[in-house]
Write a protein that holds these residues in place. Structure first.
Motif, PDB file in Angstrom:
ATOM      1  N   HIS A  38       4.065  -2.106  -6.844  1.00 34.61           N
ATOM      2  CA  HIS A  38       3.997  -2.022  -5.494  1.00 34.61           C
ATOM      3  C   HIS A  38       4.622  -3.458  -5.189  1.00 34.61           C
ATOM      4  CE1 HIS A  38       0.079  -4.055  -6.730  1.00 34.61           C
ATOM      5  NE2 HIS A  38       0.245  -4.867  -5.611  1.00 34.61           N
ATOM      6  N   CYS A  64       5.237   0.482  -0.708  1.00 34.06           N
ATOM      7  CA  CYS A  64       4.370  -0.593  -1.266  1.00 34.06           C
ATOM      8  C   CYS A  64       2.983  -0.126  -0.830  1.00 34.06           C
ATOM      9  CB  CYS A  64       4.672  -1.957  -0.864  1.00 34.06           C
ATOM     10  SG  CYS A  64       3.579  -3.315  -1.289  1.00 34.06           S
ATOM     11  N   LEU A  67       1.419   2.832  -2.386  1.00 31.93           N
ATOM     12  CA  LEU A  67       1.002   2.594  -3.919  1.00 31.93           C
ATOM     13  C   LEU A  67      -0.159   1.784  -3.839  1.00 31.93           C
ATOM     14  CD1 LEU A  67       4.525   1.857  -5.351  1.00 31.93           C
ATOM     15  CD2 LEU A  67       3.018   3.894  -6.047  1.00 31.93           C
ATOM     16  N   ASN A  68      -0.403   0.884  -2.896  1.00 31.28           N
ATOM     17  CA  ASN A  68      -1.663  -0.162  -2.996  1.00 31.28           C
ATOM     18  C   ASN A  68      -1.958  -0.340  -1.488  1.00 31.28           C
ATOM     19  OD1 ASN A  68      -3.608  -1.912  -3.280  1.00 31.28           O
ATOM     20  ND2 ASN A  68      -2.661  -3.145  -4.714  1.00 31.28           N
ATOM     21  N   GLY A  74       1.701  -6.001   1.739  1.00 32.70           N
ATOM     22  CA  GLY A  74       2.366  -4.920   1.788  1.00 32.70           C
ATOM     23  C   GLY A  74       2.549  -4.492   3.433  1.00 32.70           C
TER      24      GLY A  74
END
Length: 568
Positions: A38, A64, A67-68, A74
């Protein structure tokens, strides 16, 4: 995986150099090798934002987050991309989502910045804010705004904006309206506000330039520029580079103190090459070049400090210091105009007495140089002759302009002041005329015509005792007796005016009138003069002895002219 990290490090360096295309390519290669990382999407989002590719930056920020979603940066990238696209409401929502998972300064300040940008869009946005019919009720229920409603004029102002939303564009001239906006939008604006005088901004959003106060036009709100060198958490290699850079800085400082400037320059340059995130390395390098007398290099180093400092959002005091050093270098080069320009820029960033004094000195020197460059005795004589012709033709206002030009061209020539005094006298501008004769006498104390003209002006001002004193000075200075007839005529005219003015004035009335003159009052209050006058009353011959002293003689003559001492 290690290949991906190596590509990420190279991308970070390209980003620091503002080579965004190269950074994007390197981060893309890293993503191909590690598509679940990420941080790589976050970094590429920042690089795309650097190119103002807000759509691309947003897409990477969302990937991003996918993914997290628990990583605050992010959400900060998403908020900054939306801010840049001027999708303010969505940006605010993104920052709030980020704050829900991580309470970071970057997110809080990002929210503050985008909220301010939204508020600055114009009267339309403000009108919506004030259009809520329940606004006053909400303000009364909120502890922060409740106290503002105690001011009737403030309540009336809100009602006026509700009735005429277009007038709301000036609402934020009153700082209390910030609280109102917070209540209207359902957020605590003051909680996010920066302390007064602070220039600290989140890594994702740069400082907006100052907005002009004029209400006729409003520049577009500054979009965030992703120029954050700190792409990801500091790794071991970066920490090592920073440590080595600081060590090089210390070596440079030590060499500077020992006046080993070549070594100092080498170390400061090495520090910047190792860790291009601290502009003091560059300002110190500029100081070294300055001491070496290489002012062009000093300017170059400090201009780079300003540019890089803007990119990494360095402390405004460091930017001010760089501008100040540029100004000092330009002073040494003799380019005072550029020096003044940079000193002013420094003061705009941070006001210090040192730079203010340098600015004033540069302005004084520049003004004096311009004045000296303008001096030309030949052109002064030509302007004076032109003024003489205009004076004879009765065009006294034009004569004043020509004599003024003559004075500027040669301020050491007393004739310009004296001639202008004559023109002012014709225009009945007596204070200006008197000032010019005084300046003529100051410029040339032996210029008899200036004394005669001053006496005429004082006569016109009905200052007969001063007129008499001045014409007596003219007689003393006229050693060659070139102006005897003119002086005698003026002296007789003044004496007649004095006799007419005093008429049957008593001694008490004369004293009362004369004491209004500060010079006469000082003489009369002088203990030595009091003793001389008392002695003269019992022994008139003693006064003649005291008159042998030039200082005493001048004072006694002043009293005679004022009528306090009467002679037969």
């Amino acid at each position: 995986m290690s290949d991906a990290n190596a590509l990420k490090d190279l991308g970070n360096k390209a980003f620091a150099a503002k080579d965004y295309d190269k950074a994007i390519d390197l981060f893309s290669q890293a993503i191909d090798k590690d598509p679940k990382n990420h941080v790589l999407y976050s970094n590429r989002s920042a690089a795309k934002a650097g190119k103002k590719d807000w759509a691309g930056a947003l897409a990477d920020a969302e990937e991003c987050i996918k993914l997290n979603s628990q990583w605050g940066k992010g959400w900060a990238r998403k908020g900054a991309a939306l801010h840049g696209a001027r999708r303010y409401d969505e940006a605010i929502a993104a920052y709030r989502s980020g704050l829900a998972v991580e309470d970071s300064p970057a997110l809080r300040k990002g929210l503050d910045e985008v909220t301010e940008a939204k508020a600055s869009e114009g009267a339309g946005a403000f009108g919506k804010m004030f259009s809520d019919p329940n606004l006053l009720g909400k303000l009364a229920a909120n502890p922060r705004t409740q106290k503002h409603l105690a001011d009737p004029s403030f309540v009336e102002k809100i009602r006026l904006y509700q009735q005429n939303p277009m007038m709301a564009q000036n609402a934020f001239e009153d700082p209390r309206m910030i609280d109102v906006m917070g209540v209207a939008m359902g957020i605590d604006i003051q909680g996010f506000a920066r302390p007064e005088g602070s220039d600290e901004l989140p890594p994702e959003v740069p400082q907006s330039p100052p907005q002009p106060s004029a209400s006729t036009s409003k520049p577009e709100p500054a979009a965030p520029v992703q120029e954050d060198v700190e792409m990801a958490e500091e790794d071991e290699e970066e920490a090592k580079a920073k440590k080595e850079a600081l060590a090089a800085k210390e070596k440079g400082a030590a060499a500077y103190k020992q006046k080993n400037f070549e070594e100092a320059a080498k170390e400061f340059q090495r520090a910047w090459d190792l860790w291009p995130k601290d502009v003091t390395f560059l300002t110190n390098l500029g100081a070294v070049y300055f001491q070496q007398g290489d002012y062009d290099k000093a300017i170059e180093a400090c201009e780079k400090a300003v540019e890089e400092g803007r990119n990494i959002r360095a402390d405004y005091k460091l930017i001010a210091k760089a501008y100040g050093r540029i100004g000092s270098a330009y002073v040494k080069k003799g380019d005072l105009e550029s020096a003044i320009k940079n000193f002013n820029k420094s003061l705009t960033e941070h006001r210090t007495p040192d730079i203010l004094n340098k600015l004033r000195e540069a302005e004084r020197t520049k003004s004096e140089r311009e004045r000296q460059a303008y001096i030309d005795p030949e052109k002064s004589a030509a302007a004076r002759e032109e003024g003489n012709a205009q004076f004879k033709a009765g065009s006294f206002a034009d004569a004043v302009k020509s004599y003024t030009e003559s004075i500027k061209r040669d301020p050491s020539d007393a004739r310009g002041y004296n001639n202008r005094a004559a023109a002012y006298l014709k225009l009945a501008a007596l204070p200006e005329a008197l000032k010019d004769t005084n300046e003529a006498i100051k410029t040339d104390p032996t210029f008899v015509k200036a004394y005669i003209r001053k006496s005429n002006i004082l006569y016109a001002m009905r200052e007969y005792d001063k007129a008499l004193e001045t014409i007596q000075q003219a007689r003393e200075i006229d050693a060659e007796h070139k102006h005897t007839a003119e002086i005698s005529q003026q002296e007789l005219k003044v004496q007649q005016a004095l006799w007419s003015q005093r008429g049957e004035e008593t001694q008490e009335q004369t004293l009362e009138r004369a004491m209004r003159d500060p010079e006469v009052a000082n003489i009369m209050n002088d203990p030595v003069m009091q003793q001389i006058l008392q002695q003269a009353q019992t022994n008139p011959g003693a006064l003649q002895d005291h008159m042998k002293n030039p200082v005493v003689r001048a004072k006694i003559q002043k009293l005679i002219n004022a009528g306090i001492i009467r002679t037969r």
